[in-house]
Write a protein that holds these residues in place. Structure first.
Motif, PDB file in Angstrom:
ATOM      1  N   ARG A 179       0.951  -4.978  -3.885  1.00  0.00           N
ATOM      2  CA  ARG A 179       0.082  -4.354  -4.889  1.00  0.00           C
ATOM      3  C   ARG A 179      -1.116  -3.672  -4.230  1.00  0.00           C
ATOM      4  O   ARG A 179      -1.466  -2.541  -4.574  1.00  0.00           O
ATOM      5  CB  ARG A 179      -0.380  -5.412  -5.897  1.00  0.00           C
ATOM      6  N   LEU A 180      -1.736  -4.347  -3.268  1.00  0.00           N
ATOM      7  CA  LEU A 180      -2.910  -3.776  -2.612  1.00  0.00           C
ATOM      8  C   LEU A 180      -2.542  -2.574  -1.739  1.00  0.00           C
ATOM      9  O   LEU A 180      -3.331  -1.638  -1.602  1.00  0.00           O
ATOM     10  CB  LEU A 180      -3.598  -4.845  -1.771  1.00  0.00           C
ATOM     11  N   GLU A 181      -1.358  -2.600  -1.166  1.00  0.00           N
ATOM     12  CA  GLU A 181      -0.916  -1.463  -0.344  1.00  0.00           C
ATOM     13  C   GLU A 181      -0.895  -0.183  -1.167  1.00  0.00           C
ATOM     14  O   GLU A 181      -1.243   0.904  -0.659  1.00  0.00           O
ATOM     15  CB  GLU A 181       0.472  -1.751   0.241  1.00  0.00           C
ATOM     16  N   ALA A 182      -0.497  -0.319  -2.432  1.00  0.00           N
ATOM     17  CA  ALA A 182      -0.396   0.865  -3.293  1.00  0.00           C
ATOM     18  C   ALA A 182      -1.760   1.383  -3.739  1.00  0.00           C
ATOM     19  O   ALA A 182      -1.878   2.549  -4.124  1.00  0.00           O
ATOM     20  CB  ALA A 182       0.448   0.531  -4.521  1.00  0.00           C
ATOM     21  N   ARG A 186      -7.064   0.916   3.302  1.00  0.00           N
ATOM     22  CA  ARG A 186      -7.134  -0.107   4.345  1.00  0.00           C
ATOM     23  C   ARG A 186      -7.385  -1.464   3.711  1.00  0.00           C
ATOM     24  O   ARG A 186      -8.020  -1.568   2.650  1.00  0.00           O
ATOM     25  CB  ARG A 186      -8.233   0.188   5.361  1.00  0.00           C
ATOM     26  N   LEU A 187      -6.882  -2.524   4.370  1.00  0.00           N
ATOM     27  CA  LEU A 187      -7.069  -3.897   3.918  1.00  0.00           C
ATOM     28  C   LEU A 187      -7.594  -4.732   5.070  1.00  0.00           C
ATOM     29  O   LEU A 187      -7.319  -4.448   6.234  1.00  0.00           O
ATOM     30  CB  LEU A 187      -5.741  -4.510   3.449  1.00  0.00           C
ATOM     31  N   SER A 188      -8.321  -5.807   4.735  1.00  0.00           N
ATOM     32  CA  SER A 188      -8.727  -6.808   5.717  1.00  0.00           C
ATOM     33  C   SER A 188      -8.108  -8.137   5.327  1.00  0.00           C
ATOM     34  O   SER A 188      -8.228  -8.556   4.163  1.00  0.00           O
ATOM     35  CB  SER A 188     -10.249  -6.930   5.777  1.00  0.00           C
ATOM     36  N   PHE A 236      -2.906 -12.514   8.570  1.00  0.00           N
ATOM     37  CA  PHE A 236      -2.941 -11.130   9.054  1.00  0.00           C
ATOM     38  C   PHE A 236      -1.563 -10.704   9.561  1.00  0.00           C
ATOM     39  O   PHE A 236      -1.045  -9.627   9.204  1.00  0.00           O
ATOM     40  CB  PHE A 236      -3.994 -11.041  10.169  1.00  0.00           C
ATOM     41  N   GLU A 237      -0.934 -11.545  10.366  1.00  0.00           N
ATOM     42  CA  GLU A 237       0.399 -11.221  10.882  1.00  0.00           C
ATOM     43  C   GLU A 237       1.427 -11.177   9.762  1.00  0.00           C
ATOM     44  O   GLU A 237       2.331 -10.317   9.759  1.00  0.00           O
ATOM     45  CB  GLU A 237       0.798 -12.248  11.938  1.00  0.00           C
ATOM     46  N   PHE A 238       1.301 -12.095   8.823  1.00  0.00           N
ATOM     47  CA  PHE A 238       2.199 -12.125   7.667  1.00  0.00           C
ATOM     48  C   PHE A 238       2.051 -10.833   6.860  1.00  0.00           C
ATOM     49  O   PHE A 238       3.041 -10.199   6.464  1.00  0.00           O
ATOM     50  CB  PHE A 238       1.863 -13.358   6.825  1.00  0.00           C
ATOM     51  N   ALA A 239       0.810 -10.421   6.609  1.00  0.00           N
ATOM     52  CA  ALA A 239       0.568  -9.206   5.830  1.00  0.00           C
ATOM     53  C   ALA A 239       1.154  -7.978   6.509  1.00  0.00           C
ATOM     54  O   ALA A 239       1.775  -7.113   5.864  1.00  0.00           O
ATOM     55  CB  ALA A 239      -0.932  -9.030   5.617  1.00  0.00           C
ATOM     56  N   GLY A 247       7.996  -0.378   4.404  1.00  0.00           N
ATOM     57  CA  GLY A 247       7.885   0.945   4.991  1.00  0.00           C
ATOM     58  C   GLY A 247       6.467   1.483   5.050  1.00  0.00           C
ATOM     59  O   GLY A 247       6.271   2.696   5.221  1.00  0.00           O
ATOM     60  N   ALA A 248       5.479   0.622   4.913  1.00  0.00           N
ATOM     61  CA  ALA A 248       4.080   1.029   5.028  1.00  0.00           C
ATOM     62  C   ALA A 248       3.601   0.813   6.463  1.00  0.00           C
ATOM     63  O   ALA A 248       4.203   0.058   7.227  1.00  0.00           O
ATOM     64  CB  ALA A 248       3.218   0.236   4.046  1.00  0.00           C
ATOM     65  N   ASP A 249       2.503   1.469   6.811  1.00  0.00           N
ATOM     66  CA  ASP A 249       1.975   1.379   8.164  1.00  0.00           C
ATOM     67  C   ASP A 249       1.202   0.072   8.344  1.00  0.00           C
ATOM     68  O   ASP A 249       0.134  -0.104   7.743  1.00  0.00           O
ATOM     69  CB  ASP A 249       1.040   2.563   8.410  1.00  0.00           C
ATOM     70  N   PRO A 250       1.692  -0.857   9.164  1.00  0.00           N
ATOM     71  CA  PRO A 250       1.001  -2.136   9.338  1.00  0.00           C
ATOM     72  C   PRO A 250      -0.403  -2.005   9.924  1.00  0.00           C
ATOM     73  O   PRO A 250      -1.245  -2.885   9.716  1.00  0.00           O
ATOM     74  CB  PRO A 250       1.918  -2.908  10.297  1.00  0.00           C
ATOM     75  N   THR A 251      -0.672  -0.901  10.634  1.00  0.00           N
ATOM     76  CA  THR A 251      -1.996  -0.763  11.249  1.00  0.00           C
ATOM     77  C   THR A 251      -3.079  -0.453  10.222  1.00  0.00           C
ATOM     78  O   THR A 251      -4.268  -0.411  10.572  1.00  0.00           O
ATOM     79  CB  THR A 251      -1.992   0.324  12.338  1.00  0.00           C
ATOM     80  N   ARG A 252      -2.704  -0.256   8.976  1.00  0.00           N
ATOM     81  CA  ARG A 252      -3.693  -0.106   7.899  1.00  0.00           C
ATOM     82  C   ARG A 252      -4.356  -1.438   7.557  1.00  0.00           C
ATOM     83  O   ARG A 252      -5.318  -1.469   6.790  1.00  0.00           O
ATOM     84  CB  ARG A 252      -3.032   0.465   6.644  1.00  0.00           C
TER      85      ARG A 252
END
Length: 310
Positions: A179-182, A186-188, A236-239, A247-252
Motif C-alpha cells: 500500500r505504501l509503495e503505491a 520513498r519509505l523508511s 528493512f530487509e523484509f520490506a 517489481g518495485a525498486d527496493p532502493t526506494r
C-alpha cells in the motif's frame, strides 16, 4: 495421515483462514474441519467453548477419526494492549484456559499458537523453546499467561510459538508495504529489529502436520516448540524483498532505527526462533523465509495486493 477432525477457533483470521483451507485439502472427504471466527465462537465463554469441543469430539467419534483443536484465536493489537491489558488477558489467557479445560474434559488434543513476544528480545542467537522467557510488552505477558494456562490445564496440549506472520487474510506488514509503495516515493523502515518472516500458508502446513501426529498417537516429547520460516531478516530487509516481489525498486526504502519510530509497545530487537526442536521431533522444517515470500506471491498475489491482480 490418520483420519483427523479439526476445530479451529480464530478460523476467520489471518492464520485461521489458511488453516481451514489447507486443513480441508489434507483431511479430505473423510475428515472434518470446523473453522469458527470470533462471531461464531467466543473463546472466553466457557459454555460455548465446551459445546464446540463436545461437538467436535462427537463428530470425530461418529466419523471414526481423531479430534484435535488448533487455537488461532488471539488478541493481536500489540500497541492497544499497552492500555487495555485486561481485554488482551481475556482473549490471550482466559480464552485458551477455557479451551484447554474443554479439551481435557473431552479427550481432545490441543495445539495453541503463541508468539516470539514472550521473549525479551535481547539474545544473540535464535531462541530455543527452553530459553527463559521475559516479555517486555503487555501483549507478550498475556500470550505467556495463555501458554502457561494451556499447559497446566490440558495434559494433551502443545504450544507452538511463531513470529512475523503474514498472509492473504487480514492486515500485515506485507500488505502495508504494498500500500505504501503505491502512495509514497520513498519509505523508511527499521533495520535494527531482526526476526523470521513467516507465511501463514507454510505455518498452517506445519501445524496441521503436528495435528496429524497427535491424531496418530505419536506426540512430540517436547510440549513447547517453535515454527517459523527459516533464516532471518530485519524489517528493512523484509520490506525490500516485498518491493522486489512486486517489481518495485527496493532502493526506494531507506533504513532507520527503532528510536526514529517509537511505538507504545516495545518491540523485540532480536526475536529469531530456533527450529531445532521442531526438526528434532521429526516435524518438517518450514522453507527459508525468502523462498516462502516468493511462494506466497505466486499463490496469493491478488489477496496480498489488496484484490489487485499481480
Amino acid at each position: 495421515m490418520t483420519g483427523l477432525a479439526l476445530l479451529i477457533p480464530g478460523g476467520r483470521g489471518q492464520l485461521g483462514t489458511d488453516l481451514v483451507r489447507r486443513g480441508r485439502d489434507v483431511v479430505g472427504a473423510a475428515g472434518i474441519v470446523h473453522g469458527l471466527g470470533s462471531a461464531e465462537l467466543d473463546i472466553t465463554d466457557a459454555a460455548s467453548v465446551d459445546a464446540a469441543v463436545a461437538r467436535l469430539a462427537a463428530s470425530a467419534a461418529e466419523a471414526g477419526v481423531r479430534p484435535v483443536a488448533i487455537n488461532a484465536a488471539a488478541y493481536t493489537a500489540v500497541d492497544a494492549a499497552e492500555t487495555d491489558e485486561a481485554a488482551a488477558m481475556r482473549v490471550n489467557r482466559d480464552g485458551p484456559a477455557r479451551l484447554a479445560d474443554a479439551c481435557a474434559a473431552h479427550d481432545v488434543a490441543l495445539v495453541h499458537v503463541s508468539t516470539d513476544y514472550v521473549f525479551p528480545g535481547d539474545a544473540d542467537r535464535p531462541y530455543e523453546p527452553s530459553d527463559p522467557t521475559g516479555p517486555r510488552s503487555a501483549y507478550g505477558r498475556t500470550k505467556l499467561a495463555g501458554e502457561r494456562a494451556v499447559l497446566d490445564r490440558c495434559p494433551r496440549a502443545w504450544v507452538v510459538r511463531t513470529a512475523w506472520v503474514y498472509g492473504a487474510a487480514g492486515g500485515n506488514f506485507v500488505k502495508t508495504m504494498i500500500r505504501l509503495e503505491a502512495g509514497r516515493e520513498r519509505l523508511s523502515v527499521v533495520d535494527d529489529q531482526v526476526g523470521s518472516p513467516t507465511w501463514t500458508g507454510d505455518l498452517a502446513d506445519g501445524l496441521i502436520e503436528l495435528a496429524g501426529r497427535l491424531a496418530a498417537g505419536r506426540p512430540p516429547a517436547r510440549r513447547v516448540l517453535h515454527c517459523t520460516n527459516g533464516g532471518q531478516a530485519s524489517w528493512f530487509e523484509f520490506a525490500r524483498a516485498v518491493f522486489a516481489e512486486i517489481g518495485a525498486d527496493p532502493t526506494r526504502i531507506d533504513a532507520c532505527t527503532t528510536a526514529d519510530f517509537p511505538r507504545p509497545a516495545p518491540r523485540p530487537a532480536y526475536s529469531v526462533l530456533s527450529g531445532s526442536a521442531w526438526a528434532g521431533e521429526g516435524l518438517t522444517p518450514l522453507p527459508p523465509w525468502r523462498q516462502a515470500l516468493s511462494a506466497a506471491f505466486r499463490e496469493q498475489s491478488a489477496e496480498l495486493r489488496g484484490g489487485q491482480a499481480g
